[in-house]
Write a protein that holds these residues in place. Structure first.
Motif, PDB file in Angstrom:
ATOM      1  N   SER A 236     -23.131  -5.228   4.716  1.00 49.70           N
ATOM      2  CA  SER A 236     -22.247  -4.315   4.000  1.00 49.70           C
ATOM      3  C   SER A 236     -21.253  -5.084   3.137  1.00 49.70           C
ATOM      4  O   SER A 236     -20.914  -6.239   3.416  1.00 49.70           O
ATOM      5  N   SER A 237     -20.795  -4.428   2.077  1.00 51.54           N
ATOM      6  CA  SER A 237     -19.802  -5.047   1.210  1.00 51.54           C
ATOM      7  C   SER A 237     -18.445  -5.083   1.904  1.00 51.54           C
ATOM      8  O   SER A 237     -18.195  -4.349   2.861  1.00 51.54           O
ATOM      9  N   ARG A 238     -17.579  -5.944   1.405  1.00 55.72           N
ATOM     10  CA  ARG A 238     -16.256  -6.084   2.014  1.00 55.72           C
ATOM     11  C   ARG A 238     -15.459  -4.784   1.913  1.00 55.72           C
ATOM     12  O   ARG A 238     -14.728  -4.420   2.827  1.00 55.72           O
ATOM     13  N   SER A 239     -15.633  -4.071   0.815  1.00 54.89           N
ATOM     14  CA  SER A 239     -14.895  -2.812   0.634  1.00 54.89           C
ATOM     15  C   SER A 239     -15.325  -1.764   1.661  1.00 54.89           C
ATOM     16  O   SER A 239     -14.493  -1.022   2.188  1.00 54.89           O
ATOM     17  N   ASP A 240     -16.635  -1.727   1.946  1.00 53.31           N
ATOM     18  CA  ASP A 240     -17.124  -0.773   2.954  1.00 53.31           C
ATOM     19  C   ASP A 240     -16.579  -1.113   4.336  1.00 53.31           C
ATOM     20  O   ASP A 240     -16.216  -0.223   5.108  1.00 53.31           O
ATOM     21  N   VAL A 241     -16.539  -2.407   4.644  1.00 54.96           N
ATOM     22  CA  VAL A 241     -16.024  -2.838   5.948  1.00 54.96           C
ATOM     23  C   VAL A 241     -14.537  -2.508   6.075  1.00 54.96           C
ATOM     24  O   VAL A 241     -14.081  -1.993   7.105  1.00 54.96           O
ATOM     25  N   LEU A 242     -13.771  -2.788   5.023  1.00 59.41           N
ATOM     26  CA  LEU A 242     -12.332  -2.499   5.053  1.00 59.41           C
ATOM     27  C   LEU A 242     -12.070  -0.995   5.116  1.00 59.41           C
ATOM     28  O   LEU A 242     -11.118  -0.546   5.769  1.00 59.41           O
ATOM     29  N   THR A 243     -12.923  -0.216   4.463  1.00 54.20           N
ATOM     30  CA  THR A 243     -12.773   1.239   4.518  1.00 54.20           C
ATOM     31  C   THR A 243     -13.022   1.758   5.926  1.00 54.20           C
ATOM     32  O   THR A 243     -12.399   2.737   6.362  1.00 54.20           O
ATOM     33  N   TRP A 244     -13.934   1.102   6.641  1.00 54.08           N
ATOM     34  CA  TRP A 244     -14.269   1.536   8.000  1.00 54.08           C
ATOM     35  C   TRP A 244     -13.276   1.024   9.040  1.00 54.08           C
ATOM     36  O   TRP A 244     -13.268   1.494  10.174  1.00 54.08           O
TER      37      TRP A 244
END
Length: 321
Positions: free
Chosen positions: A64-72
């Protein structure tokens, strides 16, 4: 296909039953009330098994992209709250009482949908925006707001969001769940204020977690990806929290620390938690939300009924009735 769904449903019920009864045995019979260590152990085992399954090709974990991880990340924080508060509550409350309070999370989700629906109903009015005529094309907006469905809203298609309306039956069901939980403290012969306190925190975390889960972008993270991130974050956070909470030093005084019953139960809880997660993901992938809810309800009824037979629980007439 029908037989396969039944087998998956029965597997889920078996894992659900075994997981809750094992956790209840460790928490209430052996009285291992060190949630940072117990839940840290479970998430560590779950994360390792999921990682091994990924390496062997049995499970698919996407990069997963970093943005997806941070969003989660907020959802992972809530996941830690779910398992920590749930462990605290389950150690003090009977399983039927815990399930009744846990179900109130659906009231939070229903309330959120009802409030959110008001905005959607306004957007999806048949007349459409005053600056756009019915049937007018709007490719730039369509592209920016999420495809064909968003375009239909902007051109004034009637009842575009009808499928997410909160039905009166669902509202009544949520009110009944709330009433049942509200009556519990007055009819619980084993009333434990601390148990109820942690159960309330648990249900709020569950409700907020499910709301965040539903608000995620489609195809951003799969269920397995989400759970993998939850495991990783939980292990790290609970490991750091074990010393400030005093669990790391207090566990040395645990009387069954070197008993095989304790070791076997902890190992079983870790593996059963992982199998429950896998069977839940499989259940959701094969069945509709209504069918999943029916199997979860069936699993809760069986677990609650057997827990009464297996564990010491004093029942009042109100509870039996």
């Amino acid at each position: 296909m029908c037989m396969r769904r039944c087998l998956v449903g029965l597997t889920f019920c078996t894992c659900y039953l075994a997981s809750y009864l094992t956790n209840k045995y460790v928490l209430s019979v052996l009285k291992f009330t060190y949630p940072t260590l117990f839940q840290g152990w479970q998430t560590l085992i779950g994360g390792l098994l999921l990682h091994v399954s990924w390496k062997l090709g049995w499970a698919e974990i996407n990069s997963s992209s970093r943005s997806d991880v941070l969003t989660w990340l907020p959802a992972s924080v809530l996941f830690v709250g779910i398992i920590y508060a749930g462990s605290r509550a389950l150690s003090r409350l009977a399983i039927p009482v815990f399930f009744t309070l846990h179900n109130v999370a659906e009231v939070i989700i229903c309330g959120h949908q009802k409030c959110f629906q008001k905005e959607l109903e306004h957007v999806s009015s048949p007349s459409g925006p005053p600056s756009m005529k019915r049937g007018e094309k709007c490719h730039p907006l369509k592209e920016s707001l999420g495809g064909h469905l968003a375009a239909q809203v902007l051109v004034g298609a009637p009842n575009t969001f009808q499928h997410i309306k909160t039905s009166p039956a669902k509202i009544c069901s949520a009110l009944f769940l709330l009433a049942a939980a509200g009556c519990l403290p007055f009819n619980d012969s084993q009333f434990d204020p601390d148990g109820y306190f942690w159960a309330v925190i648990h249900l709020f975390c569950v409700g907020a977690y499910k709301i965040l889960q539903k608000s995620q972008k489609p195809n951003a993270l799969s269920d397995i990806d989400q759970q993998y991130l939850n495991y990783l974050f939980s292990v790290v956070l609970l490991a750091f929290a074990s010393h400030p909470t005093g669990d790391l030093l207090s566990v040395l005084d645990f009387p069954f620390l070197y008993f095989y019953r304790f070791h076997g139960s902890c190992c079983a809880s870790g593996f059963l938690g992982f199998f429950l997660m896998v069977s839940t993901v499989k259940l959701k992938s094969l069945m509709s939300p209504g069918q999943c809810a029916a199997w979860i309800f069936f699993a809760k009824v069986i677990t609650a009924g057997l827990s009464i037979l297996l564990f010491d629980m004093m029942l009042t007439r109100a509870t039996v009735g």
